[in-house]
Write a protein that holds these residues in place. Sequence first.
Motif, PDB file in Angstrom:
ATOM      1  N   THR A 167       0.840  -1.187   0.000  1.00 43.20           N
ATOM      2  CA  THR A 167       0.000   0.000   0.000  1.00 43.20           C
ATOM      3  C   THR A 167       0.880   1.244   0.000  1.00 43.20           C
ATOM      4  OG1 THR A 167      -0.071   0.002   2.411  1.00 43.20           O
ATOM      5  CG2 THR A 167      -1.834  -1.165   1.253  1.00 43.20           C
ATOM      6  N   SER A 168       0.440   2.246  -0.727  1.00 43.82           N
ATOM      7  CA  SER A 168       1.189   3.506  -0.810  1.00 43.82           C
ATOM      8  C   SER A 168       0.422   4.591  -0.066  1.00 43.82           C
ATOM      9  CB  SER A 168       1.390   3.917  -2.271  1.00 43.82           C
ATOM     10  OG  SER A 168       0.129   4.098  -2.894  1.00 43.82           O
ATOM     11  N   GLY A 169       1.079   5.715   0.151  1.00 45.13           N
ATOM     12  CA  GLY A 169       0.444   6.806   0.865  1.00 45.13           C
ATOM     13  C   GLY A 169      -0.569   7.534  -0.001  1.00 45.13           C
ATOM     14  N   SER A 170      -1.274   8.477   0.661  1.00 44.83           N
ATOM     15  CA  SER A 170      -2.302   9.239  -0.054  1.00 44.83           C
ATOM     16  C   SER A 170      -1.686  10.304  -0.958  1.00 44.83           C
ATOM     17  CB  SER A 170      -3.263   9.893   0.952  1.00 44.83           C
ATOM     18  OG  SER A 170      -2.538  10.740   1.847  1.00 44.83           O
ATOM     19  N   ILE A 171      -0.426  10.660  -0.713  1.00 39.27           N
ATOM     20  CA  ILE A 171       0.281  11.612  -1.565  1.00 39.27           C
ATOM     21  C   ILE A 171       1.409  10.873  -2.268  1.00 39.27           C
ATOM     22  CG2 ILE A 171       1.673  13.723  -1.622  1.00 39.27           C
ATOM     23  CD1 ILE A 171       0.176  14.744   0.771  1.00 39.27           C
ATOM     24  N   LYS A 172       1.474  11.045  -3.587  1.00 38.43           N
ATOM     25  CA  LYS A 172       2.501  10.364  -4.379  1.00 38.43           C
ATOM     26  C   LYS A 172       3.233  11.398  -5.226  1.00 38.43           C
ATOM     27  CE  LYS A 172      -0.792   7.950  -6.163  1.00 38.43           C
ATOM     28  NZ  LYS A 172      -1.873   8.399  -5.270  1.00 38.43           N
ATOM     29  N   SER A 173       4.311  10.961  -5.820  1.00 38.34           N
ATOM     30  CA  SER A 173       5.108  11.870  -6.654  1.00 38.34           C
ATOM     31  C   SER A 173       4.326  12.363  -7.862  1.00 38.34           C
ATOM     32  CB  SER A 173       6.388  11.163  -7.123  1.00 38.34           C
ATOM     33  OG  SER A 173       7.172  10.790  -6.010  1.00 38.34           O
ATOM     34  N   ASP A 174       3.300  11.609  -8.261  1.00 42.49           N
ATOM     35  CA  ASP A 174       2.490  12.015  -9.421  1.00 42.49           C
ATOM     36  C   ASP A 174       1.520  13.153  -9.087  1.00 42.49           C
ATOM     37  OD1 ASP A 174       3.780  10.056 -10.775  1.00 42.49           O
ATOM     38  OD2 ASP A 174       2.190   8.565 -10.536  1.00 42.49           O
ATOM     39  N   LEU A 214      -2.722  18.887  -5.865  1.00 41.98           N
ATOM     40  CA  LEU A 214      -3.303  18.832  -4.528  1.00 41.98           C
ATOM     41  C   LEU A 214      -4.154  20.070  -4.257  1.00 41.98           C
ATOM     42  CD1 LEU A 214      -0.190  17.546  -2.526  1.00 41.98           C
ATOM     43  CD2 LEU A 214      -2.132  16.217  -3.386  1.00 41.98           C
ATOM     44  N   GLU A 215      -5.202  19.859  -3.413  1.00 42.21           N
ATOM     45  CA  GLU A 215      -6.083  20.956  -3.061  1.00 42.21           C
ATOM     46  C   GLU A 215      -5.400  21.871  -2.044  1.00 42.21           C
ATOM     47  OE1 GLU A 215      -8.865  21.631  -4.424  1.00 42.21           O
ATOM     48  OE2 GLU A 215      -9.135  19.794  -5.599  1.00 42.21           O
ATOM     49  N   TRP A 216      -5.809  23.134  -2.026  1.00 44.32           N
ATOM     50  CA  TRP A 216      -5.254  24.091  -1.066  1.00 44.32           C
ATOM     51  C   TRP A 216      -5.874  23.847   0.298  1.00 44.32           C
ATOM     52  CZ3 TRP A 216      -2.005  28.532  -1.904  1.00 44.32           C
ATOM     53  CH2 TRP A 216      -1.460  28.583  -3.176  1.00 44.32           C
ATOM     54  N   PRO A 217      -5.130  24.100   1.374  1.00 44.58           N
ATOM     55  CA  PRO A 217      -5.668  23.831   2.714  1.00 44.58           C
ATOM     56  C   PRO A 217      -6.730  24.836   3.148  1.00 44.58           C
ATOM     57  CG  PRO A 217      -3.490  24.803   2.883  1.00 44.58           C
ATOM     58  CD  PRO A 217      -3.721  24.535   1.427  1.00 44.58           C
ATOM     59  N   VAL A 218      -6.777  26.025   2.526  1.00 44.41           N
ATOM     60  CA  VAL A 218      -7.790  27.027   2.852  1.00 44.41           C
ATOM     61  C   VAL A 218      -8.366  27.575   1.554  1.00 44.41           C
ATOM     62  CG1 VAL A 218      -6.845  27.757   5.082  1.00 44.41           C
ATOM     63  CG2 VAL A 218      -5.986  28.798   2.990  1.00 44.41           C
TER      64      VAL A 218
END
Length: 411
Positions: free
Chosen positions: A271-278, A283-287
């Motif tokens: 299993t890989s993490g939710s964030i990958k090099s691709d 990614l969405e902005w935090p705010v």
Amino acid sequence: FPRGVRASYRQFRPCDPPTRRPALLMLLTLIAAPPLVAQGNVDRQLRSNQQKLEEIRRERDRLQDDLEKIRTRVNSISGELTNLEAQKRVTGRIVNELDRQIGSMRGQLDTLTVELILTQDALAEKRAVLERRLAEIYKRGSLWTFQALFAAEDFGDLLSRYKYLYLVSRQDRALVADVEELRDRISERREELLNVRRELSRRRDERGLELSEFLRLERRRQTSLQRARASEREAAERLASLTKDEQRITDLINSLERARRAALATAPSRTSGSIKSDDLRSLEWPVSGGEILYPFGMATLPNRTTILRQGVGIKVPVGTPVQAIEAGTVALAGTLGTYGPSVTINHGGGFYTLYLYLSRISVKQNQTVAKSTVIGLSGGANSDEGPHIEFQIRGENAIALDPVNWLKNRR
């Protein structure tokens, strides 16, 4: 002249006794000489002195305008100190110029006083001579001139007597003119003395004001210097605190990385993490909303200290909801030194995100969160940058990554 005429001439000749002739001649020579300080020269010198002071004051006004521009443009303590030092130097020049002018005016005052005394003495001498002449003319009567002419023995004697009377009348007229001229000169010298005294008094008042200005600038410089030193100490303490907090974050992520690698070594997982090099630029902005307040990388603070920004500052009002950009596990939820309330999320695969300068935390440590979960509210009101959050992304080995390269482009 005939013997009788010579006797008459000696009887009413308008002159002093032989013992006083040298002193009188010397005094008349001083009076006949041109004045040492003419009215025009005094006025020109006063105007020249005033122009010098105005030029120096204009330079100081320019420096004060520059100081206001410095304060408006950037809070530069160093520039303010330099400007205040320059204003002090210019004010010192004004004081020195006023001292020079005061000394010069004192010299003019002494010279005019001596001239006035000499002129008054000469006027007293001339008036005494004139009074004696008037007394002699009054005693002889109004017909004495005709008597002197009619007493001539022959035509040659008549011409001699007439010439003598003519010379006497010219001498009397010259004496009256001298008295009037000396009286006018005394009036002029008195007016000059009053002008110089008024200017001297004004220069002394100006000197007092400029000395007060010099002391004010010195106090202001000392205050700015103390503020600069306090700012330097505050910046040094803040940098030390930030360095300590950054090290704490790095140690935390390193410990999580060691635990992750140990777990992989004992029980390999696909299993890989939710964030990958691709996920670069995806990614969405935090705010929601908000502009970049400061970028990732080296930055120079207003006090000219240099700091390494491990993330980006996003300017948002206090209380703005802050969301997790991807699913993960909360590795830290608590106060983190200078950063205040902070949250760190472990996304797996060696990626971590940090949400700093919060005002409230809505999650707990070891809690699993989904993407877009509100983890807290923004804060930062007490920071140097004002209300904002700082967002960081760390990769393997706790390396800080530039979040702008991972977040979506905003339109």
